[in-house]
Each structure stands twice: as C-alpha cells, then as structure tokens.
Scaffold this active site. Sequence first.
Site, PDB file in Angstrom:
ATOM      1  N   HIS A 187      41.866  45.038  47.457  1.00  0.00           N
ATOM      2  CA  HIS A 187      41.754  45.047  45.994  1.00  0.00           C
ATOM      3  C   HIS A 187      40.318  45.061  45.485  1.00  0.00           C
ATOM      4  O   HIS A 187      40.079  45.247  44.306  1.00  0.00           O
ATOM      5  CB  HIS A 187      42.476  43.837  45.386  1.00  0.00           C
ATOM      6  CG  HIS A 187      41.708  42.562  45.532  1.00  0.00           C
ATOM      7  ND1 HIS A 187      41.732  41.820  46.672  1.00  0.00           N
ATOM      8  CD2 HIS A 187      40.863  41.924  44.689  1.00  0.00           C
ATOM      9  CE1 HIS A 187      40.958  40.765  46.536  1.00  0.00           C
ATOM     10  NE2 HIS A 187      40.408  40.802  45.348  1.00  0.00           N
TER      11      HIS A 187
HETATM   12  C1  UD1 Z   1      39.599  39.814  40.134  1.00  0.00           C
HETATM   13  C2  UD1 Z   1      38.259  39.192  40.531  1.00  0.00           C
HETATM   14  C3  UD1 Z   1      38.174  39.079  42.046  1.00  0.00           C
HETATM   15  C4  UD1 Z   1      39.400  38.386  42.622  1.00  0.00           C
HETATM   16  C5  UD1 Z   1      40.644  39.135  42.151  1.00  0.00           C
HETATM   17  C6  UD1 Z   1      41.921  38.521  42.695  1.00  0.00           C
HETATM   18  C7  UD1 Z   1      36.431  39.731  38.983  1.00  0.00           C
HETATM   19  C8  UD1 Z   1      35.184  40.515  38.804  1.00  0.00           C
HETATM   20  N1  UD1 Z   1      37.140  39.997  40.082  1.00  0.00           N
HETATM   21  O1  UD1 Z   1      39.601  41.163  40.577  1.00  0.00           O
HETATM   22  O2  UD1 Z   1      37.018  38.358  42.401  1.00  0.00           O
HETATM   23  O3  UD1 Z   1      39.334  38.404  44.029  1.00  0.00           O
HETATM   24  O4  UD1 Z   1      40.670  39.116  40.721  1.00  0.00           O
HETATM   25  O5  UD1 Z   1      43.009  39.325  42.444  1.00  0.00           O
HETATM   26  O6  UD1 Z   1      36.735  38.901  38.174  1.00  0.00           O
HETATM   27  N2  UD1 Z   1      45.694  44.299  36.384  1.00  0.00           N
HETATM   28  C9  UD1 Z   1      47.047  44.385  36.186  1.00  0.00           C
HETATM   29  N3  UD1 Z   1      47.737  43.226  36.067  1.00  0.00           N
HETATM   30  C10 UD1 Z   1      47.149  42.023  36.131  1.00  0.00           C
HETATM   31  C11 UD1 Z   1      45.763  41.948  36.321  1.00  0.00           C
HETATM   32  C12 UD1 Z   1      45.047  43.090  36.457  1.00  0.00           C
HETATM   33  O7  UD1 Z   1      47.610  45.462  36.129  1.00  0.00           O
HETATM   34  O8  UD1 Z   1      47.837  40.996  36.006  1.00  0.00           O
HETATM   35  C13 UD1 Z   1      44.912  45.525  36.564  1.00  0.00           C
HETATM   36  C14 UD1 Z   1      44.014  45.774  35.382  1.00  0.00           C
HETATM   37  O9  UD1 Z   1      44.495  46.859  34.674  1.00  0.00           O
HETATM   38  C15 UD1 Z   1      42.664  46.060  35.976  1.00  0.00           C
HETATM   39  C16 UD1 Z   1      42.792  45.815  37.442  1.00  0.00           C
HETATM   40  O10 UD1 Z   1      44.111  45.372  37.708  1.00  0.00           O
HETATM   41  O11 UD1 Z   1      42.283  47.369  35.777  1.00  0.00           O
HETATM   42  C17 UD1 Z   1      41.773  44.831  37.918  1.00  0.00           C
HETATM   43  O12 UD1 Z   1      41.938  43.530  37.339  1.00  0.00           O
HETATM   44  P1  UD1 Z   1      40.683  42.536  37.124  1.00  0.00           P
HETATM   45  O13 UD1 Z   1      41.186  41.216  36.756  1.00  0.00           O
HETATM   46  O14 UD1 Z   1      39.683  43.153  36.260  1.00  0.00           O
HETATM   47  O15 UD1 Z   1      39.981  42.442  38.527  1.00  0.00           O
HETATM   48  P2  UD1 Z   1      40.605  42.203  39.957  1.00  0.00           P
HETATM   49  O16 UD1 Z   1      40.450  43.446  40.713  1.00  0.00           O
HETATM   50  O17 UD1 Z   1      41.967  41.607  39.876  1.00  0.00           O
END
Ligand code: UD1
Length: 376
Positions: free
Chosen positions: A233
């Site tokens: 991820h």
């Molecule tokens: C975040 C953390 C990372 C952690 C990870 C655990 C930061 C910079 N990164 O990364 O350190 O290891 O969480 O999972 O804070 N999305 C969904 N549903 C959700 C959440 C996110 O669809 O419930 C999608 C969003 O559209 C987004 C992508 O996933 O584009 C990434 O989500 P985001 O929370 O920005 O970062 P993570 O990759 O989850």
Amino acid sequence: MVKIINVVGARPQFIKYFPISRAIQTFNDQSGSPIKDILVHTGQHYDYEMSKIFFDEFGIKEPEYHLEVGSGPHGQQTALVLQRIEDVINKEHPDAVVIYGDTNSTLGAAVAASKVHVPVIHVEAGLRSFNKYMPEEINRILADHVSALLLCPSRTAVNNLITEGFKNIINKGSLIAEDYSGLEADINNPSVINVGDVMFDSVLHAVEIAKKRSNILDKLDLAKEDYCLLTIHRAENTDRKDAFENVVQFVNNTANGRKVIFPMHPRTKKVYEGAEKKFADNIKIIEPAGYFDILMLLKNSSLVMTDSGGMQKEAYWLNVPCITLRDETEWVETVESGWNVLYREYTGSHRMSNTDAHYGDGQTAERVAALLKSIQ
Ligand code: UD1
C-alpha cells in the site's frame, strides 16, 4: 485528573491505540479514574474495512470527536486535521495530546497542539528510514521535533533521536520500569523514553482472541503454511507505474506458482485497475482484512511479502519469514536477525538467527498509561 486527547485516524493507529486504551481503562478502574481519555478520529480512513471493523473487533469506545477529513492530497488532508483539531483542543484544554506513528493525521495533530502550547506525546517516536521521498518520513521528523515526550519503541529509535540532537534521554535509552512516572512534559526540554513497542502488546493480546474469533482460514480454504501472504500500500510502490510493476514482477517470480493471499488496500486497487502488468493466477486478491483475520493469515503463512512497517514486526513476533517490498526499513533489528530481507537483496531464502526481543516486553501500554497518569 489528567486530561488527554488521543488522536487516531488511519488503520495502524487503531491497532496502536487499542492496548493503550485498555491500559488506561485498567488504571481508571483500579485507582479512581486518574486519566480522562478523549478520543478523536480524524476520518483519514473511513471505509468499513479500513476503520470501523477495528473499533468493532477491539471494542474501542465511540470517539468523542469525528473530524471527517477523508481522502485528499497530503497538504489538504494534513491541513484539515490541523484546522479541525485545533477547535477540539481549544474547547477541551487537555494536559497533553497523544499522537501515534507517522501518518498525515499524526502531523496535523502535532502541529495544532504544539502551536497552542499543549505538550505533544508521540507514541512510536524516533523511527527513521532516511528516505525523505516517503511521506511518513517527513511526518515523523516534524512530529518528533515538536513533541515533549518522545516514546520510542526500540533502542535504535532512541539513537536516531540522539543523533538529531535530543539531550534528555531517560534511563540512558534503556527500557524504563513499568511504573516509571512523574515525568515533566516540557515543550522546551523534550524527553526521549524507551517504552518498547505498543504493537507487540497488540499482537500478544490479539492473537489469542483471533484464534477463537477468526474463521478466515476456513473461509479461504487454507491450511497451515500452504500459502504466502502479500500486502502492498505504500506510496513509493503505488504512485509510480514502474515501481508498482517491479513489485508485481518480483511477487510473481518469488511466488513461483505458490498460492498467495493478497488483501488489497484501496490505494493499491486504484493503481492495479490501470496497470498493464498483472499478478499471476496463483495470487488471490481479497478485500482488506480486519486485524484478527490478518493475524491468522500471517501466523499460518509460510512467508509474508509486505511494504507495511507493522507487518514486518508482526511477522518477526509470530516467527514468519518476511520479504520487505521496500528499499529500506525502519525495523533494522528484524533484518539483522535474518527473519526479514529487503526484496532487492533477496536471494531465495532466509537465514534466521534469533528472535531476541528488541521491542520491549509486551507491557508498553502499561508504561504509557503510567506516564500519562502522572505527567506534569
Ligand atoms: C496511510 C498512511 C500510512 C499508513 C497507511 C495504513 C499517510 C501519509 N500514510 O496511507 O503511513 O501505513 O495509511 O493504511 O498518512 N482510501 C479509501 N478508503 C479509506 C481510506 C483511503 O478508499 O478508508 C483511499 C483514498 O481514496 C486514498 C487512498 O486510499 O486515495 C490512500 O489513503 P490515505 O489515507 O491517503 O493513505 P494510505 O495509503 O492509506
């Protein structure tokens, strides 16, 4: 009574908060409620499988505040946390704000609290990958440098902070006593404290519950060690097509026909849908799994390939060989012990040497609660 705001928002933070919430509860039951724990959920993660399932599984209380920041670019996400949590801090006047790990929620809360002169307590301080292209590395460095109590999971983390100029090192950087208390959360004289790794507490406790509650192995028709586990991820693997395709190629080659279970993170799903290179048929993609299911999948696998920080340690604690799908790791002890190998250095096998406890003794949450109870 000490009033604390705990800030969580992303999946790994629910896992870290879980043992601490239990330890606070135990303290409160035993000694007349010395800690008032106000829980804030930033809303960084919001899908059921990424958030609520952990509250349900762990029995974590309903947060007092939901900030509902949702997804977005780094600046926007961090800024919304910063702006919205400031209101909560100004309303509640806590004695400290406790932050976890290295996400955008961690950084937003750290900046907001420090700017209104509320001491920040950072759980999982001092970790470094020495790679500032990782968003988490920026979050860690900035959060650590406005924290008053830096709670480190390992000796390595303490040493990183010493290198960065921190001077007030409690107990010379060795694990503190379980009932260590009375520390001053001094914004201008921060303390570095080795409390051990709170995720070790989570694993020890949760694996016993998982054995009883999870039926994932039956559901997926898996037997012990007849499959590998995969998670991907991190931004550095998912945000660039070439990097992502390198990982897909490595996984296909390394699995070499073996069954691989892959709970796919939403970020990875978006990238994978547009990718040309696909996983081989033996890689079975499933929805993101809850903590109990992940622990059972991990504990019974023959090998894990992951870019998650937490899973590298969980593999180590559960005696499962790990290949880390990154160019570096913060958890150097797992590599030194031979249980973890960086994927570019993988030559087809692991040379496990020991499982010495480098991350405390599974009583970290009690240490944190003792410190919280008595902060001055
Ligand atoms: C975040 C953390 C990372 C952690 C990870 C655990 C930061 C910079 N990164 O990364 O350190 O290891 O969480 O999972 O804070 N999305 C969904 N549903 C959700 C959440 C996110 O669809 O419930 C999608 C969003 O559209 C987004 C992508 O996933 O584009 C990434 O989500 P985001 O929370 O920005 O970062 P993570 O990759 O989850």
